[in-house]
Design an enzyme around this catalytic site. Structure first.
Site, mmCIF file in Angstrom:
data_model
loop_
_atom_site.group_PDB
_atom_site.id
_atom_site.type_symbol
_atom_site.label_atom_id
_atom_site.label_comp_id
_atom_site.label_asym_id
_atom_site.label_seq_id
_atom_site.Cartn_x
_atom_site.Cartn_y
_atom_site.Cartn_z
ATOM 1 N N GLY A 1 0.822 -1.199 0.000
ATOM 2 C CA GLY A 1 0.000 0.000 0.000
ATOM 3 C C GLY A 1 0.861 1.255 0.000
ATOM 4 N N LEU A 2 0.322 2.294 0.616
ATOM 5 C CA LEU A 2 1.014 3.580 0.703
ATOM 6 C C LEU A 2 1.430 4.094 -0.669
ATOM 7 C CD1 LEU A 2 3.234 3.257 3.874
ATOM 8 C CD2 LEU A 2 1.123 4.523 3.588
ATOM 9 N N CYS A 3 0.500 3.970 -1.607
ATOM 10 C CA CYS A 3 0.829 4.507 -2.915
ATOM 11 C C CYS A 3 -0.389 5.229 -3.481
ATOM 12 C CB CYS A 3 1.302 3.419 -3.860
ATOM 13 S SG CYS A 3 0.310 1.950 -3.807
ATOM 14 N N GLY A 4 -1.041 5.979 -2.637
ATOM 15 C CA GLY A 4 -2.149 6.800 -3.098
ATOM 16 C C GLY A 4 -3.301 5.939 -3.605
#
Lengths: 313, 155
Positions: A86-89
């Site tokens: 994750g952590l990709c908008g």
């Protein structure tokens, strides 16, 4: 009223978060550069492959190959390319949402089949209790390898030739530029006119002009003078060649999509982490301002206490 | 008029290996090595693993190619190889190690754990790599005394 020490603690915590987001941004920037290079260096092969296929199809009698067979689209198979992390908008959310809509639209008495690539897609559809025909994870931990695309392609080709599916679609994020990913829905099988048809699946995320790279061309064949329709000398029957070339073509399509998705993921992460770092910066500024106000208020209060104490004497 | 040079492109799914004007080349076709000169009749063939060499002026360059296809037109040649590398890029030590491993496996014929076909392919690959590396004469190429024997090309 929070005291000075509270402010200091919060600022420190935000600063730590900012350090992490900044590091992540730098890491994905480096990874992006490599991923981008791979996208570019894979293009010649895909282009030349098409060139050879078209050239062959023009010259030789293209016999009815199972991978070209068009059947009424009853049982559809979807290949969904999401990320592992994750952590990709909105990278994963967008592509999953599009896949969900796609599956919903294709529910026509036959349950559409689904193959997920990447943990995020798998986890989402598992929670939904959607049956998965296959799943592939951890492809993007290291650089995507051709052999992985080969494996996926052979799985899909197998399902198609056994007539367990009538059409295979790909949904993935295309790397358009650093600030924009484009959602693509693409037909993988049956191979149409030796060119996959493209349906625009979502509007491109508008990006800042200054960062925009020149638009990426879909692997265009190299401009060539017409080669004349002379027949080839064959070392083996053309049909046999076609049998070898077409599956390879499918592999290349999958490989290209994997590379695109990998690059798009890094680009999305970089943008998201850049925004997060900016937000942290803003938050630190605001907190610092408030902390200074609180400190001044405290100093003023102490002064008043001293002055009024002295006056009382 | 016949063209005097060929536009050669060698690509693998991973990258573009060669894009050059050449005057002559040899490719490992399915049924054996083929020499190609400018103006060759259109030809399409599968490749097997082997050594691909091309001449530009008086200079020969060597590459390995492992499977794929070659399309020949009078003025250009496209090689779609599954994998391949330029002679100068070959890791000789790794190829040596691979060769030893494969040879050891081949000694254990009859052992159910040994996949004979795979070991043979591995040996072939290693030998081709060594041969090409030696010819390319890049850094780490074999000393002349240690030249590997000519690999026999799989039927």
């Amino acid at each position: 009223m929070p005291t000075l020490i509270d402010f200091r603690r919060r600022i420190r915590s935000v600063k730590n978060t900012q350090k992490i987001t900044r590091a992540m941004k730098l890491v994905s920037a480096a990874k992006l550069r490599r991923a981008q290079e791979r996208v570019f260096s894979a293009r010649p092969y895909a282009g030349q492959m098409l060139e050879v296929l078209r050239s062959l199809a023009r010259r030789a009698e293209v016999r009815r190959h199972p991978l070209l067979a068009v059947r009424p689209e009853e049982k559809v198979l979807l290949l969904l390319l999401s990320g592992d992390k994750g952590l990709c908008g909105p990278f994963n959310t967008n592509v999953i949402r599009l896949a969900e809509r796609f599956l919903e639209a294709r529910r026509n008495g036959f349950e559409p089949q689904l193959i997920t690539i990447g943990k995020k897609g798998r986890d989402f559809f598992r929670r939904r209790r959607q049956a998965l025909a296959a799943e592939h994870i951890n492809l993007f931990v290291r650089a995507v390898e051709y052999r992985q695309a080969k494996e996926i392609a052979s799985q899909v080709i197998d399902l198609y030739t056994r007539q367990e599916t009538d059409a295979v679609y790909l949904i993935y994020n295309e790397f358009k530029s650093i600030l924009a990913q484009r959602l693509i829905t693409e037909k993988l099988l049956p191979i149409e006119g030796i060119l996959p048809t493209r349906v625009e699946g979502g509007a491109a995320v508008p990006g800042k002009e200054a960062y925009e790279r020149p638009p990426t061309q879909p692997a265009a064949p190299v401009g060539e003078a017409p080669t004349g329709e002379v027949d080839y000398i064959y070392e083996q029957p053309p049909a046999e060649l076609f049998d070898r070339l077409l599956p390879r073509h499918v592999e290349v399509q999958v490989y290209r999509a994997l590379l695109e998705s990998a690059a798009a993921e890094q680009a999305a992460r970089m943008t998201a982490m850049d925004a997060a770092t900016g937000n942290a910066e803003e938050m630190i500024e605001r907190l610092t301002l408030e902390m200074n106000k609180a400190r001044q208020a405290q100093i003023t209060r102490e002064l008043i206490e001293i002055v009024s104490g002295a006056a009382a004497l | 008029m016949l063209p005097t040079a060929l536009e050669l492109q060698i690509v693998t799914p991973e990258r573009l290996l060669v894009r050059e004007e050449v005057h002559e080349l040899q490719v490992p076709g399915r049924d054996g090595y083929m020499g190609i000169l400018p103006g060759h009749a259109p030809l399409l063939s599968e490749l097997q693993m082997g050594e691909l060499s091309y001449r530009k002026g008086n200079h020969w360059s060597y590459l390995t190619v492992f499977w794929g296809f070659v399309e020949v037109l009078p003025h250009r040649v496209i090689v779609l190889a599954e994998t391949g590398e330029r002679g100068e890029e070959i890791d000789v030590e790794r190829a040596q190690a691979a060769r030893q491993r494969a040879e050891e496996r081949l000694k254990r014929i009859g052992d159910p754990e040994v996949d004979l076909a795979r070991a043979q392919v591995a040996l072939q690959r290693a030998l081709i790599r060594l041969q090409v590396a030696a010819k390319a004469g890049g850094p780490g190429a074999l000393a002349p005394g240690r030249l590997p024997e000519e690999p026999t090309h799989v039927p």
